[in-house]
Design a protein around this motif. Structure first.
Motif, PDB file in Angstrom:
ATOM      1  N   ARG A  92      -1.586 -13.423  -0.668  1.00  0.00           N
ATOM      2  CA  ARG A  92      -2.942 -13.547  -0.135  1.00  0.00           C
ATOM      3  C   ARG A  92      -3.346 -12.275   0.611  1.00  0.00           C
ATOM      4  NH1 ARG A  92      -2.261 -18.143   2.275  1.00  0.00           N
ATOM      5  NH2 ARG A  92      -1.802 -17.301   4.335  1.00  0.00           N
ATOM      6  N   TYR A  93      -2.451 -11.733   1.394  1.00  0.00           N
ATOM      7  CA  TYR A  93      -2.735 -10.503   2.140  1.00  0.00           C
ATOM      8  C   TYR A  93      -2.893  -9.310   1.193  1.00  0.00           C
ATOM      9  CZ  TYR A  93      -2.455  -6.809   5.583  1.00  0.00           C
ATOM     10  OH  TYR A  93      -2.736  -5.712   6.344  1.00  0.00           O
ATOM     11  N   LEU A  94      -1.969  -9.151   0.251  1.00  0.00           N
ATOM     12  CA  LEU A  94      -2.024  -8.020  -0.670  1.00  0.00           C
ATOM     13  C   LEU A  94      -3.269  -8.048  -1.542  1.00  0.00           C
ATOM     14  CD1 LEU A  94       1.712  -7.872  -1.836  1.00  0.00           C
ATOM     15  CD2 LEU A  94       0.577  -6.373  -0.180  1.00  0.00           C
ATOM     16  N   ARG A  95      -3.756  -9.218  -1.877  1.00  0.00           N
ATOM     17  CA  ARG A  95      -4.937  -9.317  -2.747  1.00  0.00           C
ATOM     18  C   ARG A  95      -6.198  -8.746  -2.103  1.00  0.00           C
ATOM     19  NH1 ARG A  95      -5.693 -14.936  -5.328  1.00  0.00           N
ATOM     20  NH2 ARG A  95      -7.324 -13.782  -6.402  1.00  0.00           N
ATOM     21  N   MET A  96      -6.190  -8.552  -0.794  1.00  0.00           N
ATOM     22  CA  MET A  96      -7.346  -7.929  -0.136  1.00  0.00           C
ATOM     23  C   MET A  96      -7.450  -6.447  -0.484  1.00  0.00           C
ATOM     24  SD  MET A  96      -7.507  -9.562   3.696  1.00  0.00           S
ATOM     25  CE  MET A  96      -6.240  -8.458   4.298  1.00  0.00           C
ATOM     26  N   PHE A  97      -6.338  -5.829  -0.861  1.00  0.00           N
ATOM     27  CA  PHE A  97      -6.293  -4.391  -1.108  1.00  0.00           C
ATOM     28  C   PHE A  97      -6.507  -4.112  -2.591  1.00  0.00           C
ATOM     29  CE2 PHE A  97      -4.265  -5.137   2.856  1.00  0.00           C
ATOM     30  CZ  PHE A  97      -4.585  -4.045   3.642  1.00  0.00           C
ATOM     31  N   THR A  98      -7.436  -3.216  -2.901  1.00  0.00           N
ATOM     32  CA  THR A  98      -7.841  -2.987  -4.284  1.00  0.00           C
ATOM     33  C   THR A  98      -7.112  -1.831  -4.967  1.00  0.00           C
ATOM     34  OG1 THR A  98      -9.668  -1.579  -3.545  1.00  0.00           O
ATOM     35  CG2 THR A  98     -10.139  -3.936  -3.868  1.00  0.00           C
ATOM     36  N   LYS A  99      -6.349  -1.049  -4.223  1.00  0.00           N
ATOM     37  CA  LYS A  99      -5.657   0.109  -4.797  1.00  0.00           C
ATOM     38  C   LYS A  99      -4.209   0.168  -4.310  1.00  0.00           C
ATOM     39  CE  LYS A  99      -9.838   2.865  -5.204  1.00  0.00           C
ATOM     40  NZ  LYS A  99     -10.572   4.039  -4.714  1.00  0.00           N
ATOM     41  N   ILE A 100      -3.416  -0.785  -4.763  1.00  0.00           N
ATOM     42  CA  ILE A 100      -2.008  -0.800  -4.378  1.00  0.00           C
ATOM     43  C   ILE A 100      -1.262   0.200  -5.260  1.00  0.00           C
ATOM     44  CG2 ILE A 100       0.091  -2.175  -4.210  1.00  0.00           C
ATOM     45  CD1 ILE A 100      -1.699  -4.645  -3.810  1.00  0.00           C
ATOM     46  N   LYS A 101      -0.734   1.251  -4.634  1.00  0.00           N
ATOM     47  CA  LYS A 101       0.018   2.269  -5.372  1.00  0.00           C
ATOM     48  C   LYS A 101       1.497   1.932  -5.466  1.00  0.00           C
ATOM     49  CE  LYS A 101      -0.975   6.594  -5.516  1.00  0.00           C
ATOM     50  NZ  LYS A 101      -1.224   8.004  -5.175  1.00  0.00           N
ATOM     51  N   SER A 102       2.009   1.235  -4.465  1.00  0.00           N
ATOM     52  CA  SER A 102       3.393   0.781  -4.565  1.00  0.00           C
ATOM     53  C   SER A 102       3.596  -0.446  -3.706  1.00  0.00           C
ATOM     54  CB  SER A 102       4.385   1.888  -4.175  1.00  0.00           C
ATOM     55  OG  SER A 102       4.415   2.101  -2.790  1.00  0.00           O
ATOM     56  N   LEU A 103       4.513  -1.273  -4.171  1.00  0.00           N
ATOM     57  CA  LEU A 103       4.963  -2.438  -3.425  1.00  0.00           C
ATOM     58  C   LEU A 103       6.478  -2.349  -3.406  1.00  0.00           C
ATOM     59  CD1 LEU A 103       4.689  -5.172  -2.024  1.00  0.00           C
ATOM     60  CD2 LEU A 103       4.570  -6.229  -4.296  1.00  0.00           C
ATOM     61  N   GLN A 104       7.041  -2.310  -2.206  1.00  0.00           N
ATOM     62  CA  GLN A 104       8.473  -2.108  -2.067  1.00  0.00           C
ATOM     63  C   GLN A 104       9.038  -3.177  -1.141  1.00  0.00           C
ATOM     64  OE1 GLN A 104       9.310   2.082  -1.293  1.00  0.00           O
ATOM     65  NE2 GLN A 104       7.255   2.582  -2.010  1.00  0.00           N
ATOM     66  N   LEU A 105      10.029  -3.905  -1.640  1.00  0.00           N
ATOM     67  CA  LEU A 105      10.679  -4.948  -0.848  1.00  0.00           C
ATOM     68  C   LEU A 105      12.107  -4.518  -0.537  1.00  0.00           C
ATOM     69  CD1 LEU A 105       8.903  -6.933  -3.170  1.00  0.00           C
ATOM     70  CD2 LEU A 105       9.435  -8.346  -1.216  1.00  0.00           C
ATOM     71  N   TYR A 106      12.459  -4.573   0.752  1.00  0.00           N
ATOM     72  CA  TYR A 106      13.789  -4.185   1.210  1.00  0.00           C
ATOM     73  C   TYR A 106      14.416  -5.362   1.944  1.00  0.00           C
ATOM     74  CZ  TYR A 106      12.156   0.522   0.224  1.00  0.00           C
ATOM     75  OH  TYR A 106      11.660   1.644  -0.406  1.00  0.00           O
ATOM     76  N   GLY A 107      15.575  -5.808   1.491  1.00  0.00           N
ATOM     77  CA  GLY A 107      16.270  -6.905   2.148  1.00  0.00           C
ATOM     78  C   GLY A 107      17.159  -7.643   1.174  1.00  0.00           C
ATOM     79  N   HIS A 108      17.451  -8.893   1.487  1.00  0.00           N
ATOM     80  CA  HIS A 108      18.322  -9.714   0.651  1.00  0.00           C
ATOM     81  C   HIS A 108      17.594 -10.204  -0.590  1.00  0.00           C
ATOM     82  CE1 HIS A 108      21.885 -10.077   3.076  1.00  0.00           C
ATOM     83  NE2 HIS A 108      21.173 -10.362   4.146  1.00  0.00           N
TER      84      HIS A 108
END
Length: 167
Positions: A92-108
């Motif tokens: 829901r939060y990410l959908r507000m942004f129209t130009k996502i250049k990268s999505l990076q998840l760090y953890g388990h």
């Protein structure tokens, strides 16, 4: 120093999501912080948003300010998107942004239950979640990329997200 609160939803943005990692201590956080600095050096015009459950100390906030990094703390989010970091709240939060250049998840992460976001919450745990996550496809830029930095996240999750998002 306080985190930046005014984020531009139409500006090219890199999201670094640092999740629980008690067994990993603060390694996911340190890895993401180093990656944020690298991105800022490579793409100084882009916005970097750090989403984390960690309580940052003044020293860290000062480092973020020195590196001119943009941050959002989900636990302090004024729009209450992240009362709990879960797949619905993150998407829901990410959908507000129209130009996502990268999505990076760090953890388990693990094969059957996806990436751990918060105690009791996973990213990519079920078919229902993948259908919901797929909605982000139109928010990525043509040159977007995703980094899943967690054990075994390449077996199912990376393949599925690459197919669903076309990246």
């Amino acid at each position: 120093s306080e985190p930046k609160e005014s984020l531009e939803v139409s500006r090219p943005t890199h999201f670094l999501v640092v999740t629980e990692g008690q067994e990993l201590a603060n390694l996911p956080y340190e890895t993401a912080l180093t990656q944020a600095k690298f991105i800022k050096n490579q793409y100084p015009q882009d916005q970097i948003v750090f989403i984390s459950e960690f309580e940052f100390k003044n020293q860290t906030l000062n480092q973020m300010q020195l590196w001119n990094l943009d941050m959002v703390f989900y636990s302090r989010d004024p729009y209450n998107y992240f009362s709990l970091l879960s797949t619905p709240s993150l998407v829901r939060y990410l959908r507000m942004f129209t130009k996502i250049k990268s999505l990076q998840l760090y953890g388990h992460a693990n094969i059957p239950t996806g990436a751990r976001l918060h105690e009791g919450f996973r990213f990519g745990q079920s078919e229902e979640e993948y259908v919901y996550i797929a909605q982000l496809k139109r928010n990525f830029t043509p040159d977007a990329y995703v980094i899943l930095s967690g054990c075994n996240s390449g077996w199912i999750m990376a393949v599925r997200l690459s197919k669903d998002w076309g990246i």
